[in-house]
Write a protein that holds these residues in place. Structure first.
Motif, PDB file in Angstrom:
ATOM      1  N   ALA A 106       1.977   8.593  31.187  1.00  0.00           N
ATOM      2  CA  ALA A 106       0.890   9.320  30.510  1.00  0.00           C
ATOM      3  C   ALA A 106       0.710  10.685  31.115  1.00  0.00           C
ATOM      4  O   ALA A 106       0.790  11.755  30.233  1.00  0.00           O
ATOM      5  CB  ALA A 106      -0.454   8.865  30.253  1.00  0.00           C
ATOM      6  N   HIS A 107       0.645  10.728  32.236  1.00  0.00           N
ATOM      7  CA  HIS A 107       0.476  12.004  32.939  1.00  0.00           C
ATOM      8  C   HIS A 107       1.623  12.842  32.681  1.00  0.00           C
ATOM      9  O   HIS A 107       1.589  14.159  32.295  1.00  0.00           O
ATOM     10  CB  HIS A 107       0.153  11.888  34.432  1.00  0.00           C
ATOM     11  CG  HIS A 107       0.051  13.522  35.113  1.00  0.00           C
ATOM     12  ND1 HIS A 107      -0.859  14.192  34.978  1.00  0.00           N
ATOM     13  CD2 HIS A 107       1.200  13.803  35.848  1.00  0.00           C
ATOM     14  CE1 HIS A 107      -0.274  15.358  35.809  1.00  0.00           C
ATOM     15  NE2 HIS A 107       0.640  14.962  36.345  1.00  0.00           N
ATOM     16  N   GLU A 108       2.984  12.451  32.863  1.00  0.00           N
ATOM     17  CA  GLU A 108       4.093  13.049  32.381  1.00  0.00           C
ATOM     18  C   GLU A 108       4.092  13.563  30.942  1.00  0.00           C
ATOM     19  O   GLU A 108       4.604  14.787  30.739  1.00  0.00           O
ATOM     20  CB  GLU A 108       5.432  12.298  32.658  1.00  0.00           C
ATOM     21  CG  GLU A 108       5.721  11.824  34.052  1.00  0.00           C
ATOM     22  CD  GLU A 108       6.090  13.106  34.934  1.00  0.00           C
ATOM     23  OE1 GLU A 108       6.989  13.744  34.537  1.00  0.00           O
ATOM     24  OE2 GLU A 108       5.647  13.224  35.989  1.00  0.00           O
ATOM     25  N   LEU A 109       3.839  12.631  29.973  1.00  0.00           N
ATOM     26  CA  LEU A 109       3.687  13.234  28.770  1.00  0.00           C
ATOM     27  C   LEU A 109       2.863  14.243  28.494  1.00  0.00           C
ATOM     28  O   LEU A 109       3.137  15.029  27.633  1.00  0.00           O
ATOM     29  CB  LEU A 109       3.379  11.797  27.911  1.00  0.00           C
ATOM     30  CG  LEU A 109       4.372  10.659  27.978  1.00  0.00           C
ATOM     31  CD1 LEU A 109       3.949   9.457  27.330  1.00  0.00           C
ATOM     32  CD2 LEU A 109       5.706  11.054  27.182  1.00  0.00           C
ATOM     33  N   PHE A 124      -2.715  13.108  23.464  1.00  0.00           N
ATOM     34  CA  PHE A 124      -2.591  11.565  23.538  1.00  0.00           C
ATOM     35  C   PHE A 124      -2.254  11.337  25.029  1.00  0.00           C
ATOM     36  O   PHE A 124      -2.916  10.254  25.559  1.00  0.00           O
ATOM     37  CB  PHE A 124      -1.711  10.848  22.646  1.00  0.00           C
ATOM     38  CG  PHE A 124      -1.951  11.338  21.032  1.00  0.00           C
ATOM     39  CD1 PHE A 124      -3.424  11.337  20.685  1.00  0.00           C
ATOM     40  CD2 PHE A 124      -1.119  11.379  20.182  1.00  0.00           C
ATOM     41  CE1 PHE A 124      -3.875  11.593  19.387  1.00  0.00           C
ATOM     42  CE2 PHE A 124      -1.650  11.716  19.036  1.00  0.00           C
ATOM     43  CZ  PHE A 124      -2.893  11.899  18.728  1.00  0.00           C
ATOM     44  N   GLY A 125      -1.237  12.039  25.500  1.00  0.00           N
ATOM     45  CA  GLY A 125      -1.144  11.554  27.043  1.00  0.00           C
ATOM     46  C   GLY A 125      -2.167  11.835  28.001  1.00  0.00           C
ATOM     47  O   GLY A 125      -2.564  10.901  28.785  1.00  0.00           O
ATOM     48  N   LYS A 126      -3.030  12.930  27.643  1.00  0.00           N
ATOM     49  CA  LYS A 126      -4.277  13.330  28.514  1.00  0.00           C
ATOM     50  C   LYS A 126      -5.001  12.136  28.301  1.00  0.00           C
ATOM     51  O   LYS A 126      -5.638  11.668  29.573  1.00  0.00           O
ATOM     52  CB  LYS A 126      -4.564  14.620  28.037  1.00  0.00           C
ATOM     53  CG  LYS A 126      -5.791  15.363  29.075  1.00  0.00           C
ATOM     54  CD  LYS A 126      -6.288  16.575  28.508  1.00  0.00           C
ATOM     55  CE  LYS A 126      -7.235  17.373  29.369  1.00  0.00           C
ATOM     56  NZ  LYS A 126      -8.603  16.785  29.178  1.00  0.00           N
ATOM     57  N   SER A 127      -5.282  11.748  27.278  1.00  0.00           N
ATOM     58  CA  SER A 127      -6.492  10.770  26.847  1.00  0.00           C
ATOM     59  C   SER A 127      -6.027   9.502  27.619  1.00  0.00           C
ATOM     60  O   SER A 127      -6.944   8.950  28.279  1.00  0.00           O
ATOM     61  CB  SER A 127      -6.581  10.647  25.442  1.00  0.00           C
ATOM     62  OG  SER A 127      -7.370   9.258  25.094  1.00  0.00           O
ATOM     63  N   LEU A 128      -4.910   9.231  27.295  1.00  0.00           N
ATOM     64  CA  LEU A 128      -4.378   7.882  28.076  1.00  0.00           C
ATOM     65  C   LEU A 128      -4.323   7.699  29.620  1.00  0.00           C
ATOM     66  O   LEU A 128      -4.871   6.892  30.156  1.00  0.00           O
ATOM     67  CB  LEU A 128      -2.812   7.432  27.576  1.00  0.00           C
ATOM     68  CG  LEU A 128      -2.550   6.359  27.758  1.00  0.00           C
ATOM     69  CD1 LEU A 128      -3.120   5.152  27.598  1.00  0.00           C
ATOM     70  CD2 LEU A 128      -0.969   6.234  27.389  1.00  0.00           C
ATOM     71  N   ASN A 129      -3.884   9.075  30.136  1.00  0.00           N
ATOM     72  CA  ASN A 129      -4.049   9.083  31.612  1.00  0.00           C
ATOM     73  C   ASN A 129      -5.443   9.119  32.198  1.00  0.00           C
ATOM     74  O   ASN A 129      -5.766   8.467  33.090  1.00  0.00           O
ATOM     75  CB  ASN A 129      -3.336  10.637  31.815  1.00  0.00           C
ATOM     76  CG  ASN A 129      -3.710  10.777  33.402  1.00  0.00           C
ATOM     77  OD1 ASN A 129      -4.334  11.770  33.774  1.00  0.00           O
ATOM     78  ND2 ASN A 129      -2.990  10.226  34.380  1.00  0.00           N
ATOM     79  N   GLU A 130      -6.294   9.804  31.378  1.00  0.00           N
ATOM     80  CA  GLU A 130      -7.904   9.757  31.891  1.00  0.00           C
ATOM     81  C   GLU A 130      -8.351   8.185  31.659  1.00  0.00           C
ATOM     82  O   GLU A 130      -9.154   7.832  32.760  1.00  0.00           O
ATOM     83  CB  GLU A 130      -8.676  10.786  31.160  1.00  0.00           C
ATOM     84  CG  GLU A 130      -8.171  12.218  31.632  1.00  0.00           C
ATOM     85  CD  GLU A 130      -8.980  13.188  30.545  1.00  0.00           C
ATOM     86  OE1 GLU A 130      -9.634  12.933  29.740  1.00  0.00           O
ATOM     87  OE2 GLU A 130      -8.801  14.464  31.173  1.00  0.00           O
ATOM     88  N   MET A 190     -17.059   6.293  26.820  1.00  0.00           N
ATOM     89  CA  MET A 190     -15.918   6.199  26.389  1.00  0.00           C
ATOM     90  C   MET A 190     -15.993   7.133  24.646  1.00  0.00           C
ATOM     91  O   MET A 190     -14.900   7.662  24.194  1.00  0.00           O
ATOM     92  CB  MET A 190     -15.109   4.979  26.470  1.00  0.00           C
ATOM     93  CG  MET A 190     -14.545   4.636  27.605  1.00  0.00           C
ATOM     94  SD  MET A 190     -13.698   3.151  27.741  1.00  0.00           S
ATOM     95  CE  MET A 190     -12.057   3.562  26.810  1.00  0.00           C
ATOM     96  N   VAL A 191     -16.800   6.334  23.995  1.00  0.00           N
ATOM     97  CA  VAL A 191     -16.965   6.615  22.832  1.00  0.00           C
ATOM     98  C   VAL A 191     -17.379   8.190  22.758  1.00  0.00           C
ATOM     99  O   VAL A 191     -16.968   8.957  21.670  1.00  0.00           O
ATOM    100  CB  VAL A 191     -18.104   5.920  22.271  1.00  0.00           C
ATOM    101  CG1 VAL A 191     -18.575   6.059  20.616  1.00  0.00           C
ATOM    102  CG2 VAL A 191     -17.988   4.468  22.122  1.00  0.00           C
TER     103      VAL A 191
ATOM    104  N   TYR B 104      -1.933  18.464  36.358  1.00  0.00           N
ATOM    105  CA  TYR B 104      -3.150  18.207  36.884  1.00  0.00           C
ATOM    106  C   TYR B 104      -3.600  20.030  37.178  1.00  0.00           C
ATOM    107  O   TYR B 104      -3.462  20.670  38.338  1.00  0.00           O
ATOM    108  CB  TYR B 104      -3.086  17.755  38.080  1.00  0.00           C
ATOM    109  CG  TYR B 104      -2.863  16.391  38.272  1.00  0.00           C
ATOM    110  CD1 TYR B 104      -3.261  15.320  37.944  1.00  0.00           C
ATOM    111  CD2 TYR B 104      -2.021  15.878  39.049  1.00  0.00           C
ATOM    112  CE1 TYR B 104      -3.329  14.128  37.524  1.00  0.00           C
ATOM    113  CE2 TYR B 104      -1.624  14.420  39.345  1.00  0.00           C
ATOM    114  CZ  TYR B 104      -2.135  13.659  38.427  1.00  0.00           C
ATOM    115  OH  TYR B 104      -2.196  12.187  38.535  1.00  0.00           O
ATOM    116  N   ALA B 105      -4.317  20.319  36.166  1.00  0.00           N
ATOM    117  CA  ALA B 105      -4.791  21.579  36.212  1.00  0.00           C
ATOM    118  C   ALA B 105      -6.302  22.017  36.410  1.00  0.00           C
ATOM    119  O   ALA B 105      -6.818  23.013  36.085  1.00  0.00           O
ATOM    120  CB  ALA B 105      -4.436  22.567  34.959  1.00  0.00           C
TER     121      ALA B 105
END
Lengths: 216, 182
Positions: A106-109, A124-130, A190-191, B104-105
């Motif tokens: 997800a971080h890559e995306l 969406f990638g950021k949300s999934l990564n977090e 999360m909400v 990662y910023a």
């Protein structure tokens, strides 16, 4: 001339050694070799940094890559789907391992999406990564649903080639994901932290700033 | 009208994702960079840089002018590579401009890179303008390097004092300035 080849200069002797002990900081002011290689450069503030043709070529290459992106990112989404299946089939630490792997994809995306003109993939990638980096990730089976919701909205973006912020469809996908998070969230935190809409993407422009950028 | 010409530059791109690697290489060539060499992770990059130092002819590269490196890679990530470039005796150029390219910023993570001696940070996702901006910054606004007990790298003080009282005071006797051009 004092050479600047080695930052850890050799130990001086005698008086020099006495002085050196007091020296707390060494500053290396080097020749600007890059400027020497790059030439005089911009003569006036309005000049383009590189030849306009070069910039146009770069923008055109970027556009070409953006057209190809949905095709090659499909393999990554398939990999995510396989990880989801493995996470579903396993429990405990084994499940968490898959969540961590999904987080890294997800971080890559997150990094790729916006670069290739698909900022919703970055959102969406950021949300999934977090989500996958949370300490409690994987403790509840509901988390699998949250994971699935992320993969589903990303698949939708790629399937329908929804570039940019996606307009109404983009907003709808964000709402769908938010609703899945809300339904399956184990904690109120999360909400309260749904994925925000995509930020304005840095524009690819041929204009050069009118004045020199200020020092950061 | 005058422009920069990057055809004399050799740039090392370190990125594990082959699409991202290929795109960055393509963009750098399009912007006029003369030579782009690539590595799939920090370990490969270290091998290549070692070769550049030991036998430039065999490496086919006289010198690397700048490094663009992804952060998250396995087994050797971008920060490990940065540490090696700045601190290892085997590094061919401890002063080489080093740009971390990463998703990662956030401040905390950017600070980690800053304290390891990064020159610039390019956040993913990025555009052609962002990339060109970093290249221009390296050419137009190089920073002096600082060596203290706990740090070696480009001067981290890019802004005036963040507090009303300037506490960043250093006596002349505690400072040694080293030039390579006089």
């Amino acid at each position: 001339m004092t050479t600047a080849e080695s930052p850890s200069s050799s130990a001086p002797t005698g008086d020099a050694a006495h002085d050196a002990r007091r020296v707390k900081v060494r500053l290396f002011r080097l020749r600007n070799k890059l400027k020497e290689k790059a030439g005089v450069g911009r003569a006036a503030a309005g000049d383009s940094v590189v030849a306009v043709e070069a910039l146009e070529k770069a923008l055109s290459e970027m556009k070409k890559s953006q057209e190809d992106y949905p095709d090659w990112v499909r393999a990554t989404l398939t990999e995510l789907g396989e990880d989801l299946k493995s996470a579903t089939d396993n429990e405990g630490e084994e499940r968490r391992k898959h969540f961590k792997h999904i987080g890294s994809i997800a971080h890559e995306l997150k990094g790729q999406g916006g670069t290739f003109g698909y900022p919703l993939i970055s959102v969406f990638g950021k949300s999934l990564n977090e989500f996958c980096e949370r300490n409690d990730v994987g403790i509840s089976s509901n988390h699998l649903e949250i994971l699935k919701a992320h993969i589903d909205v990303m698949r939708a973006v790629i399937k329908d080639r929804i570039s940019g912020d996606g307009g109404d469809i983009g907003r709808e996908l964000i709402a769908v994901l938010h609703s899945a998070i809300k339904k399956n969230a184990v904690t109120q935190q999360m909400v309260n932290n749904p994925p925000p809409p995509p930020k304005a993407v840095a524009k690819h422009t041929l204009k050069t700033p009118a004045k020199a950028p200020t020092k950061r | 009208m005058a422009n920069y010409n990057f055809s004399m530059f050799t740039v090392l791109v370190v990125e594990d994702n082959r699409y991202m690697r290929s795109m960055l290489r393509t963009l750098l060539y399009a912007l006029g960079v003369g030579n782009v060499v690539t590595a799939g992770d920090g370990g490969e990059a270290i091998e290549l840089l070692r070769k550049v130092k030991e036998n430039p002819t065999e490496a086919g590269i006289g010198a690397v002018d700048m490094v663009f490196s992804n952060w998250q890679m396995e087994p050797v990530d971008g920060t490990m590579l940065l540490k090696w470039v700045r601190r290892s005796k085997e590094s061919p150029d401890r002063f080489v401009p080093f740009i971390i390219v990463s998703g990662y910023a956030d401040f905390q993570r950017v600070s980690v890179c800053r304290d390891l001696g990064v020159t610039e940070f390019l956040a993913k996702p990025y555009s052609v303008d962002n990339l060109l901006g970093r290249l221009t910054a390296l050419v137009e606004r190089p920073r002096q390097f600082v060596l203290i007990e706990s740090y070696f790298g480009p001067d981290r003080r890019r802004r005036p004092s963040p507090t009303p009282l300037e506490r960043r005071v250093m006596k002349e006797s505690e400072m040694e300035i080293i030039y390579d051009d006089r």
